[in-house]
Scaffold this motif. Structure first.
Motif, PDB file in Angstrom:
ATOM      1  N   TYR A 155       2.660   0.547  -0.410  1.00 56.47           N
ATOM      2  CA  TYR A 155       2.425   1.985  -0.483  1.00 56.47           C
ATOM      3  C   TYR A 155       1.383   2.364  -1.517  1.00 56.47           C
ATOM      4  CZ  TYR A 155       6.675   1.990   2.314  1.00 56.47           C
ATOM      5  OH  TYR A 155       7.601   1.748   3.288  1.00 56.47           O
ATOM      6  N   GLN A 156       1.312   1.654  -2.634  1.00 57.74           N
ATOM      7  CA  GLN A 156       0.316   1.974  -3.649  1.00 57.74           C
ATOM      8  C   GLN A 156      -1.094   1.732  -3.125  1.00 57.74           C
ATOM      9  OE1 GLN A 156       1.012   3.481  -6.629  1.00 57.74           O
ATOM     10  NE2 GLN A 156      -1.219   3.688  -6.765  1.00 57.74           N
ATOM     11  N   GLU A 157      -1.279   0.598  -2.432  1.00 53.60           N
ATOM     12  CA  GLU A 157      -2.579   0.306  -1.825  1.00 53.60           C
ATOM     13  C   GLU A 157      -2.907   1.334  -0.747  1.00 53.60           C
ATOM     14  OE1 GLU A 157      -4.865  -3.223   0.721  1.00 53.60           O
ATOM     15  OE2 GLU A 157      -2.777  -3.491   0.069  1.00 53.60           O
ATOM     16  N   ALA A 158      -1.886   1.676   0.054  1.00 50.90           N
ATOM     17  CA  ALA A 158      -2.093   2.677   1.105  1.00 50.90           C
ATOM     18  C   ALA A 158      -2.481   4.024   0.494  1.00 50.90           C
ATOM     19  CB  ALA A 158      -0.834   2.823   1.944  1.00 50.90           C
ATOM     20  N   ALA A 206       2.436   8.244   1.902  1.00 44.12           N
ATOM     21  CA  ALA A 206       2.506   7.087   1.009  1.00 44.12           C
ATOM     22  C   ALA A 206       3.118   7.480  -0.337  1.00 44.12           C
ATOM     23  CB  ALA A 206       1.114   6.486   0.812  1.00 44.12           C
ATOM     24  N   TYR A 207       2.749   8.636  -0.866  1.00 45.27           N
ATOM     25  CA  TYR A 207       3.300   9.074  -2.149  1.00 45.27           C
ATOM     26  C   TYR A 207       4.792   9.366  -2.023  1.00 45.27           C
ATOM     27  CZ  TYR A 207       3.921  11.572  -6.512  1.00 45.27           C
ATOM     28  OH  TYR A 207       4.366  11.964  -7.746  1.00 45.27           O
ATOM     29  N   TRP A 208       5.227   9.898  -0.883  1.00 42.93           N
ATOM     30  CA  TRP A 208       6.647  10.159  -0.664  1.00 42.93           C
ATOM     31  C   TRP A 208       7.446   8.864  -0.772  1.00 42.93           C
ATOM     32  CZ3 TRP A 208      10.853   8.964   2.284  1.00 42.93           C
ATOM     33  CH2 TRP A 208      11.896   9.890   2.318  1.00 42.93           C
ATOM     34  N   GLN A 209       6.911   7.788  -0.180  1.00 47.82           N
ATOM     35  CA  GLN A 209       7.599   6.490  -0.261  1.00 47.82           C
ATOM     36  C   GLN A 209       7.617   5.969  -1.700  1.00 47.82           C
ATOM     37  OE1 GLN A 209       9.255   5.054   2.058  1.00 47.82           O
ATOM     38  NE2 GLN A 209       8.605   6.151   3.902  1.00 47.82           N
ATOM     39  N   ILE A 210       6.503   6.114  -2.422  1.00 45.65           N
ATOM     40  CA  ILE A 210       6.446   5.667  -3.824  1.00 45.65           C
ATOM     41  C   ILE A 210       7.436   6.463  -4.667  1.00 45.65           C
ATOM     42  CG2 ILE A 210       4.969   5.597  -5.874  1.00 45.65           C
ATOM     43  CD1 ILE A 210       2.605   5.082  -3.977  1.00 45.65           C
ATOM     44  N   ARG A 211       7.470   7.770  -4.449  1.00 49.83           N
ATOM     45  CA  ARG A 211       8.388   8.630  -5.201  1.00 49.83           C
ATOM     46  C   ARG A 211       9.841   8.281  -4.896  1.00 49.83           C
ATOM     47  NH1 ARG A 211       8.322  14.976  -3.960  1.00 49.83           N
ATOM     48  NH2 ARG A 211       9.470  14.175  -2.168  1.00 49.83           N
ATOM     49  N   GLY A 214      -7.946   2.696   8.744  1.00 46.55           N
ATOM     50  CA  GLY A 214      -7.240   1.653   9.477  1.00 46.55           C
ATOM     51  C   GLY A 214      -6.519   0.702   8.529  1.00 46.55           C
ATOM     52  N   LEU A 215      -7.180   0.317   7.449  1.00 44.25           N
ATOM     53  CA  LEU A 215      -6.552  -0.543   6.444  1.00 44.25           C
ATOM     54  C   LEU A 215      -5.418   0.196   5.732  1.00 44.25           C
ATOM     55  CD1 LEU A 215      -9.626  -2.355   4.854  1.00 44.25           C
ATOM     56  CD2 LEU A 215      -7.830  -3.376   6.257  1.00 44.25           C
ATOM     57  N   ALA A 216      -5.594   1.497   5.513  1.00 38.60           N
ATOM     58  CA  ALA A 216      -4.540   2.286   4.868  1.00 38.60           C
ATOM     59  C   ALA A 216      -3.278   2.300   5.729  1.00 38.60           C
ATOM     60  CB  ALA A 216      -5.036   3.712   4.624  1.00 38.60           C
ATOM     61  N   LYS A 217      -3.436   2.477   7.024  1.00 39.69           N
ATOM     62  CA  LYS A 217      -2.281   2.477   7.926  1.00 39.69           C
ATOM     63  C   LYS A 217      -1.619   1.105   7.976  1.00 39.69           C
ATOM     64  CE  LYS A 217      -4.257   6.158  10.760  1.00 39.69           C
ATOM     65  NZ  LYS A 217      -4.894   6.512  12.051  1.00 39.69           N
ATOM     66  N   SER A 218      -2.441   0.065   7.941  1.00 43.38           N
ATOM     67  CA  SER A 218      -1.895  -1.289   7.923  1.00 43.38           C
ATOM     68  C   SER A 218      -1.089  -1.540   6.647  1.00 43.38           C
ATOM     69  CB  SER A 218      -3.037  -2.303   8.035  1.00 43.38           C
ATOM     70  OG  SER A 218      -2.551  -3.626   7.921  1.00 43.38           O
ATOM     71  N   ASP A 261      -7.643  11.261   3.778  1.00 42.01           N
ATOM     72  CA  ASP A 261      -6.555  11.583   4.696  1.00 42.01           C
ATOM     73  C   ASP A 261      -5.405  12.150   3.861  1.00 42.01           C
ATOM     74  OD1 ASP A 261      -4.359  11.647   6.395  1.00 42.01           O
ATOM     75  OD2 ASP A 261      -4.997   9.891   7.513  1.00 42.01           O
ATOM     76  N   HIS A 262      -5.257  13.475   3.868  1.00 43.17           N
ATOM     77  CA  HIS A 262      -4.266  14.119   3.016  1.00 43.17           C
ATOM     78  C   HIS A 262      -2.842  13.845   3.486  1.00 43.17           C
ATOM     79  CE1 HIS A 262      -7.270  16.532   0.794  1.00 43.17           C
ATOM     80  NE2 HIS A 262      -7.939  16.469   1.929  1.00 43.17           N
ATOM     81  N   LYS A 263      -2.627  13.841   4.791  1.00 45.66           N
ATOM     82  CA  LYS A 263      -1.271  13.588   5.286  1.00 45.66           C
ATOM     83  C   LYS A 263      -0.855  12.151   5.001  1.00 45.66           C
ATOM     84  CE  LYS A 263       1.731  13.999   9.311  1.00 45.66           C
ATOM     85  NZ  LYS A 263       2.448  12.765   8.964  1.00 45.66           N
ATOM     86  N   GLY A 264      -1.747  11.194   5.255  1.00 45.57           N
ATOM     87  CA  GLY A 264      -1.422   9.806   4.963  1.00 45.57           C
ATOM     88  C   GLY A 264      -1.138   9.598   3.484  1.00 45.57           C
ATOM     89  N   TYR A 265      -1.939  10.238   2.633  1.00 47.91           N
ATOM     90  CA  TYR A 265      -1.722  10.149   1.182  1.00 47.91           C
ATOM     91  C   TYR A 265      -0.342  10.691   0.817  1.00 47.91           C
ATOM     92  CZ  TYR A 265      -2.453  11.091  -3.815  1.00 47.91           C
ATOM     93  OH  TYR A 265      -2.341  11.125  -5.180  1.00 47.91           O
ATOM     94  N   SER A 266       0.022  11.829   1.400  1.00 46.20           N
ATOM     95  CA  SER A 266       1.316  12.431   1.111  1.00 46.20           C
ATOM     96  C   SER A 266       2.466  11.528   1.556  1.00 46.20           C
ATOM     97  CB  SER A 266       1.419  13.796   1.803  1.00 46.20           C
ATOM     98  OG  SER A 266       2.699  14.349   1.652  1.00 46.20           O
TER      99      SER A 266
END
Length: 716
Positions: A441-444, A460-465, A430-434, A453-458
């Motif tokens: 994005y780094q915190e997420a 967030a990494y897409w936005q960082i990249r 829930g905090l990751a989505k927030s 959560d592999h999809k959420g991680y991906s």
């Protein structure tokens, strides 16, 4: 004096630590059961109680004693089957054994019995016969699944008879269809959705006048690999003699405030979609979701030796949470509106007493307007009240805001939940989505990884990249252009230099290790000739093979440990390198021995050395692709999963072809003979595995036998 003071301070610190250690236990000591959640990897999370048992009622029911006018006699619930809570929080129970409906007030106080008195002039007015289901509409009309009479009865709010719904007459209903209503719901239009005993066709949908509309929400037929094999091998006559495979029958039905229908299905072999959330077309919105939680150490308590959960009833509260009861393990399982696990708790009660919070035979559950749960125990004939705890209320509120997309508002609630339980996975996600919604994005990224959560991680990494490329694109583009220009200039400037000419005219090394190393790359272009050279030209040896095996094992470790979290579904913290080495070694040795034995018998020409060395060289694609793929994965997201899967499949297919060409070349086989050899090798490998397991299983007995023989010989 100072020494005594120091001792007192030390004792005080020890006492404070002991109290702090015992504080979490005090939360669990309030209830007679554990409350758990689970991480995505399936590990248990121990939490504070989400619900606490507050009371039991339903045992002190009485009726007038006909033998003693003016007195009352006990009339407890007998084999009750269903429980429903109306919009005014009144509780209705289908008291099956007593052929009546019992109404209780919001706090469990008895209100009235609801029954039908027989009248000779109206054949429809006949008493209930084993009623198993009850439903109350917003207008307080009461619908009863009168199972024994094969009908559904509609009563008004005062319990007066309105009408009955018998088996509809329709050409779309099979002749063999048995109309034994067990559970039902009524939607806002007045349409009935009826679950019948053993009805594999789905819910029977009737309009307000009792006309058949359709079968709704039928389950899929489950076919095992054995069934598929039978279809291929059996003749039509043989297959016709087999027992028909039918879908699982719906055991319960419920409806939420938005009109969505929910069903439960229980039965042997049903592991997914035990709970279904149905669209208006009857399609499952929770497709392929697995429900029903199990603590491994509770498997011995499962009813009837069941290993899988049997979810037989469910309730939908005002937050959209689905609460289901498990008749095998006596658990209460709660999921959010998307089917994600929140909690599961409770368990089997003692056989001799009624224990508050534990159950002997849970048959029905429902929630009131405050989201408290009322659970009906069919064996005890009682209703247990589970009140939502402070911790459970915080989780529900935070999760409700998250599901509504109000991530910023949910953050403070999730932080409070995480303060109470630092390991609670839904709070982490829930905090990751927030954080993701707010652009952190780094915190997420870190929270999604922590919450598995592999999809959420991906995402967030897409936005960082993307942000990194946007800020560094000009530097990267300029550097690339400069590098290309310098490369062209350097190539022209050094074309006629002495060291370039010396490199072109260099002598080939005769060192055996260098020859074997270079031969690996030759085999990639000419595999058949390369494998032949291993045998006839001594281009390979045990040293090179062993080095390749070590490098291949290192490659496996690197792939398991360092593949990007977006693609790596294995928990790296649970990887045992020694266990991986043991598995790798056993499979490798088993394959080499099996292939050599089969080749020796089946007209093969290769020696053991050829099989050993050739099998090692066949792993070259694993080394060449595995580590680069691992490195590339660290800058990829699930958006590029097709590329990752393609490269991974190339690795596997290329390795398989290398093994095929190795057998064909070294053993001098045709293509057909090579296929037969591989099949026989796999059979031999499985045979060796079974023999090894048998030997290991009997090793203890063998040791005892040899020791007894030794003792016998020594004593004589």
């Amino acid at each position: 004096m100072k020494l005594g003071s120091s001792r007192r301070i030390l004792m005080l610190l020890v006492l404070m630590l002991a109290v702090a250690a015992l504080m979490p236990l005090s939360a669990f000591a309030e209830v007679p059961y554990w409350t758990n959640s689970k991480e995505n990897q399936g590990r248990l999370i121990w939490t504070q109680p989400a619900y606490t048992p507050e009371g039991i009622f339903g045992k002190d029911l009485t009726i007038p004693d006909k033998d003693k006018p003016g007195t009352m006699k006990a009339s407890p619930l007998q084999n009750p089957k269903d429980l429903f809570i109306a919009t005014n929080d009144h509780i209705y129970v289908a008291d099956t054994g007593n052929n009546r409906i019992v109404e209780f007030g919001p706090n469990g106080a008895f209100v009235r019995y609801i029954a039908i008195e027989a009248k000779a002039d109206n054949p429809e007015l006949k008493p209930f016969n084993k009623p198993e289901g009850v439903f109350v509409t917003d207008t307080q009309d009461i619908y009863v699944a009168d199972t024994g009479n094969k009908r559904v009865v509609r009563l008004d709010k005062n319990g007066n008879y309105i009408r009955q719904y018998l088996k509809p007459d329709s050409k779309y209903i099979p002749e063999a269809f048995k109309y034994d209503p067990t559970r039902l719901v009524v939607d806002k239009r007045g349409f009935l959705y009826i679950a019948v005993l053993g009805g594999y066709q789905g819910l029977l949908q009737l309009d307000p006048e009792g006309n058949f509309q359709s079968f709704y929400g039928a389950n899929k037929t489950i076919f095992s690999p054995l069934d598929a094999m039978k279809r291929l091998v059996y003749t039509k006559q043989m297959y016709a003699n087999e027992i028909s495979k039918l879908p699982g029958a719906i055991s319960s039905v419920a409806v939420d405030h938005d009109g969505f229908m929910y069903t439960t299905t229980s039965g042997q072999g049903i592991k997914t979609e035990q709970i279904k959330k149905l669209s208006i077309k009857g399609l499952n919105l929770l497709e392929n979701k697995a429900f029903g939680e199990v603590r491994r150490f509770d498997m011995k308590f499962a009813t009837g030796g069941q290993v899988t959960s049997q979810l037989i009833d469910l309730a939908i509260d005002s937050n959209g949470n689905m609460t289901a009861i498990d008749s095998s393990y006596k658990y209460i399982n709660q999921y959010d509106a998307n089917g994600n696990l929140l909690f599961f708790w409770a368990g089997p009660s003692s056989a001799n007493t009624t224990q508050l919070g534990l159950m002997k035979n849970p048959v029905a559950v429902d929630a009131n307007s405050r989201n408290d749960l009322f659970l009906l125990d069919g064996q005890e004939g009682v209703i247990q009240l589970f009140r939502l705890s402070e911790f459970g209320a915080k989780v529900n509120e935070a999760n409700k805001l998250t599901l509504q997309g109000r991530y910023e508002e949910s953050e403070s609630h999730w932080r409070e939940v995480l303060r109470l339980n630092a390991n609670f996975s839904p709070a982490i996600l829930g905090l990751a989505k927030s954080a993701y919604k707010q652009g952190n994005y780094q915190e997420a990224l870190e929270l999604f990884k922590r919450g598995d959560d592999h999809k959420g991680y991906s995402d967030a990494y897409w936005q960082i990249r993307l942000q990194w490329f946007q800020s560094h694109f000009s530097v990267l583009a300029t550097s690339l252009v400069v590098a290309v220009i310098l490369l062209l200039i350097g190539e022209r400037a050094t074309r006629r230099t002495k060291w370039r000419l010396a490199w072109k005219n260099r002598r080939r090394s005769k060192n055996s290790f260098i020859v074997q190393f270079k031969h690996m790359f030759y085999m990639l272009k000419h595999p058949l000739d390369g494998f032949s050279a291993l045998r006839f030209e001594q281009k390979g040896g045990y040293v090179g093979a062993l080095i390749l095996l070590v490098v291949a094992y290192i490659t496996l470790v690197v792939m398991r440990m360092f593949t990007s979290f977006s693609f790596n579904l294995v928990d790296v913290h649970r990887i045992n390198l020694l266990s991986l080495l043991f598995q790798y070694g056993i499979i490798w040795i088993g394959w080499v021995v099996s292939n050599y034995l089969v080749s020796s018998i089946y007209r093969g020409e290769g020696r053991f050395k050829d099989v050993f060395v050739g099998s090692a060289y066949a792993l070259i694609p694993l080394v060449l692709i595995g580590i680069p793929l691992t490195v590339i994965s660290t800058v990829m997201t699930l958006s590029e999963k097709a590329i990752f899967d393609f490269l991974q499949n190339v690795l596997y297919v290329w390795t398989a072809f290398m093994i095929f060409w190795k057998i064909q070349s070294l053993q001098n086989y045709s293509v057909g003979e090579t296929i037969v050899n591989i099949f026989l090798t796999l059979v031999a490998f499985m045979t060796l595995a079974v023999l090894a397991l048998v030997v290991l299983g009997l090793s203890s007995d063998l040791k005892d036998f040899l020791y007894e023989v030794y003792q016998e010989v020594r004593l004589r």
